[in-house]
Design an enzyme around this catalytic site. Structure first.
Site, PDB file in Angstrom:
ATOM      1  N   SER A 198       0.168  -3.719  12.586  1.00 43.98           N
ATOM      2  CA  SER A 198       0.760  -3.043  13.746  1.00 43.98           C
ATOM      3  C   SER A 198      -0.191  -3.039  14.938  1.00 43.98           C
ATOM      4  CB  SER A 198       1.115  -1.603  13.396  1.00 43.98           C
ATOM      5  OG  SER A 198       2.020  -1.567  12.326  1.00 43.98           O
TER       6      SER A 198
HETATM    7  N1  SAH Z   1       0.347  -0.754   8.006  1.00 39.77           N
HETATM    8  C1  SAH Z   1       0.327  -2.184   7.862  1.00 39.77           C
HETATM    9  C2  SAH Z   1       1.614  -2.771   8.376  1.00 39.77           C
HETATM   10  C3  SAH Z   1       2.161  -3.728   7.405  1.00 39.77           C
HETATM   11  S1  SAH Z   1       3.760  -4.352   7.781  1.00 39.77           S
HETATM   12  C4  SAH Z   1      -0.879  -2.767   8.574  1.00 39.77           C
HETATM   13  O1  SAH Z   1      -1.492  -2.069   9.376  1.00 39.77           O
HETATM   14  O2  SAH Z   1      -1.231  -3.921   8.309  1.00 39.77           O
HETATM   15  C5  SAH Z   1       4.742  -3.501   6.595  1.00 39.77           C
HETATM   16  C6  SAH Z   1       4.453  -3.789   5.145  1.00 39.77           C
HETATM   17  O3  SAH Z   1       5.431  -3.086   4.391  1.00 39.77           O
HETATM   18  C7  SAH Z   1       4.573  -5.248   4.727  1.00 39.77           C
HETATM   19  O4  SAH Z   1       3.377  -5.659   4.148  1.00 39.77           O
HETATM   20  C8  SAH Z   1       5.723  -5.240   3.708  1.00 39.77           C
HETATM   21  O5  SAH Z   1       5.549  -6.153   2.648  1.00 39.77           O
HETATM   22  C9  SAH Z   1       5.694  -3.812   3.214  1.00 39.77           C
HETATM   23  N2  SAH Z   1       6.915  -3.298   2.625  1.00 39.77           N
HETATM   24  C10 SAH Z   1       8.201  -3.467   3.028  1.00 39.77           C
HETATM   25  N3  SAH Z   1       9.049  -2.779   2.232  1.00 39.77           N
HETATM   26  C11 SAH Z   1       8.278  -2.164   1.299  1.00 39.77           C
HETATM   27  C12 SAH Z   1       8.558  -1.309   0.189  1.00 39.77           C
HETATM   28  N4  SAH Z   1       9.801  -0.922  -0.130  1.00 39.77           N
HETATM   29  N5  SAH Z   1       7.521  -0.862  -0.551  1.00 39.77           N
HETATM   30  C13 SAH Z   1       6.252  -1.222  -0.263  1.00 39.77           C
HETATM   31  N6  SAH Z   1       5.929  -2.034   0.767  1.00 39.77           N
HETATM   32  C14 SAH Z   1       6.924  -2.496   1.542  1.00 39.77           C
END
Ligand code: SAH
Length: 218
Positions: free
Chosen positions: A66
């Site tokens: 993000s």
């Molecule tokens: N906070 C992270 C943002 C990652 S993007 C950062 O700073 O890098 C969101 C993430 O959520 C992705 O890696 C995706 O695979 C994960 N995601 C989506 N649905 C999910 C679920 N139901 N349970 C766990 N992870 C999930």
């Protein structure tokens, strides 16, 4: 022995000043955490010079880290005072996890994609975070064995609050999550007061989709 100097220290301080403090992120603890966590290590080497830019970046597997401002805003909305047990859904790169770990007693983080979870786990361990637990799984079901949580942060966009997450939120606790359709969401703050949901919204945002039960199909 003195630690090797971090070549991005000044860039990071400038990011905090220009992108966060100037945009009304007032929680000094959040600013200090983001001045400290080496964001460039959470992106692949070729993207390091862009790690402190005012935008999200790809982290592989069609996911993103993000934008710094969004990380700061969500963290500030959680109002972490250092003692909370936090559940994070969507570990991704592990960057937000590290920021939470600076400000919480313990962070439990769930990522559905094993490769991202493993990379984040190794990185956070290497950085010395010993209050972080990362698990591979479907985050919309929460982490029942570790519940209740004082705070819950969801870093992927879903259509509604997944019931297991609200259930696993402690009384008086707070959850922050993006809610909307697959393209656009509203940053939402949910408080649990007397077992009831108190909701307020906090501006528009754009996250990758939350996948799983009570959320979107992969
Ligand atoms: N906070 C992270 C943002 C990652 S993007 C950062 O700073 O890098 C969101 C993430 O959520 C992705 O890696 C995706 O695979 C994960 N995601 C989506 N649905 C999910 C679920 N139901 N349970 C766990 N992870 C999930």
């Amino acid at each position: 022995m003195e630690r090797a100097r971090d070549p991005y220290e000044l860039t990071r301080a400038r990011m905090v000043e220009e992108q966060l403090a100037r945009r009304a992120i007032a929680d000094e603890r959040v600013l200090a955490a983001m001045r400290k966590v080496p964001r460039h290590l959470f992106v692949e080497e070729a993207l390091r010079d862009r790690a402190y830019g005012d935008h999200p970046l790809p982290i592989g597997e069609e996911q993103t880290i993000s934008q710094p401002y969004i990380v700061a805003l969500m963290t500030a909305l959680l109002e972490l005072a250092g003692t909370a047990k936090v559940l994070e859904i969507g570990t991704g790169s592990g960057y937000q996890t590290a920021v939470l770990a600076e400000l919480a007693r313990r962070v439990c983080s769930i990522e559905r994609l094993p490769r991202l979870a493993e990379r984040a786990r190794a990185l956070l361990e290497g950085l010395g975070y010993d209050n972080v637990w990362i698990r591979v799984g479907g985050g919309t079901l929460g982490w029942p064995d570790e519940a209740p949580f004082d705070r819950i942060l969801v870093t992927a966009g879903g259509p509604a609050v997944p019931p297991p997450l609200f259930q696993q939120l402690a009384e008086g606790g707070r959850m922050v999550l993006p809610l909307g359709d697959e393209a656009n969401q509203t940053l939402t703050v949910v408080d649990k007061v007397g077992g009831e949901m108190r909701t307020r919204t906090h501006g528009e945002c754009k996250f990758v989709k939350l996948v799983g039960k009570y959320a979107w199909d992969a």
